[in-house]
Design an enzyme around this catalytic site. Structure first.
Site, PDB file in Angstrom:
ATOM      1  CE1 TYR A  32      -7.828  -2.486  -1.568  1.00 52.16           C
ATOM      2  CE2 TYR A  32      -6.060  -3.349  -0.181  1.00 52.16           C
ATOM      3  CZ  TYR A  32      -7.380  -2.940  -0.336  1.00 52.16           C
ATOM      4  OH  TYR A  32      -8.243  -2.986   0.729  1.00 52.16           O
ATOM      5  NE  ARG A  51      -5.119   4.881   0.964  1.00 47.71           N
ATOM      6  CZ  ARG A  51      -6.405   4.649   1.233  1.00 47.71           C
ATOM      7  NH1 ARG A  51      -6.872   4.870   2.459  1.00 47.71           N
ATOM      8  NH2 ARG A  51      -7.224   4.213   0.299  1.00 47.71           N
ATOM      9  NE  ARG A 100       6.629 -19.735  -1.268  1.00 51.51           N
ATOM     10  CZ  ARG A 100       7.125 -20.077  -0.079  1.00 51.51           C
ATOM     11  NH1 ARG A 100       8.266 -20.759  -0.018  1.00 51.51           N
ATOM     12  NH2 ARG A 100       6.500 -19.775   1.038  1.00 51.51           N
ATOM     13  CE  LYS A 150      -7.114   0.615  -0.043  1.00 50.90           C
ATOM     14  NZ  LYS A 150      -8.032   0.332   1.092  1.00 50.90           N
ATOM     15  CD  GLU A 182      -8.844   0.060  10.034  1.00 49.15           C
ATOM     16  OE1 GLU A 182      -9.029   1.086   9.347  1.00 49.15           O
ATOM     17  OE2 GLU A 182      -7.757  -0.560  10.032  1.00 49.15           O
TER      18      GLU A 182
END
Length: 286
Positions: A32, A51, A100, A150, A182
């Site tokens: 995301y 990114r 799945r 990310k 972070e």
């Protein structure tokens, strides 16, 4: 009611649908980005797009749109939802196979899923918290090892924010092997003797788009920057501290684990960097 974007369609939010077999839902198999909007324009869009492409590449995931198409979708959502200040959330997953399975589906037969939606945030730039500063606690960093990608697997950062809330703080800084990595959704910095100190880029932290822009601003303002590890003890002895992210820009930190920094008010370096970043970002916004 918001208009959102789902797999090529602009829809009222109550009509948006994603399959229960989508791997983003079942496996957190997705990435995301969040792009801020100021004055109806996109902040650091190119950085977020680059990114995003890197994250997709690291996970061997196909992008369903080009960068040019992505820009047009962002702009159309801003227009349709009349966003002056706010954010656009973008998520791409590996798609929805017929059932799945841990094994990746064939990209030729299972297209990626892409969704975007807006969040109106009036006063995003003039956030009162920036004048007050925020308080953080430290927690152990228990995330997976590829924080540079990310991904949508945000459970532990979410738990970290709840730990901070329960402790009466605003956020948490994560610590690994004795050093700050972070914040739960932001990059972390301390300032000592007018020197800005922040952890160097690696797989241990997200390569923040706002981080890169703020460090460029600092360099242009002839501020000294040192990229290295620092501990909570060192942070508590710093003159000031701050975080950066796409939604908070530059946000001063005034307390760490109950210890006030300086006089307990936002420091001059963080305050100045916020002003410079917002000014430069508005000039460069698209």
């Amino acid at each position: 009611m918001r208009t959102v974007y789902v797999n090529g369609e602009y829809l009222p939010e109550d009509q948006a649908r994603v399959s229960i077999f989508d791997r983003g839902f079942l496996m957190a198999d997705g990435v995301y980005e969040v792009t801020s909007v100021l004055d109806g324009k996109l902040i650091d869009f190119d950085g977020h797009a680059v990114r995003l492409e890197r994250s997709l590449g690291e996970l061997e995931m196909a992008s369903p749109v080009t960068r040019e198409e992505l820009l047009e979708i962002h702009r159309e959502l801003v227009r349709l939802n009349d966003v002056n200040e706010g954010m656009i959330y973008l998520q791409i997953t590996r798609g929805a196979p017929s059932d799945r399975d841990f094994v990746f589906p064939d990209a030729e037969t299972t297209p990626s899923t892409i969704v975007l939606f807006t969040q109106n945030k009036p006063g995003l730039a003039d956030n009162p918290a920036a004048r007050k500063g925020m308080r953080v606690i430290s927690i152990e960093d228990m995330r997976w090892g590829r924080r540079d990608i990310k991904t949508v697997q945000l459970l532990y950062p979410s738990m970290g924010k709840m730990m901070a809330k329960k402790a009466g703080a605003d956020d948490a800084w994560m610590v690994q092997d004795g050093f700050v990595t972070e914040g739960t959704s932001n990059n972390a910095y301390i300032v000592k003797g007018n020197k800005i100190i922040t952890r160097a880029l690696s797989n241990d932290i997200l390569h923040g788009i706002t981080r890169a822009a703020v460090l460029r601003c600092a360099a242009e303002a002839q501020m000294e920057v040192e990229e290295r590890n620092f501990s909570i003890d060192e942070a508590q002895e710093a003159d000031e501290a701050f975080i950066t992210s796409a939604s908070t820009f530059v946000m001063p930190v005034v307390e760490i684990d109950g210890t006030k920094l300086g006089d307990g008010t936002p420091g001059s370096v963080a305050t100045r960097l916020r002003e410079i970043y917002l000014d430069e970002s508005r000039k460069a916004a698209i």
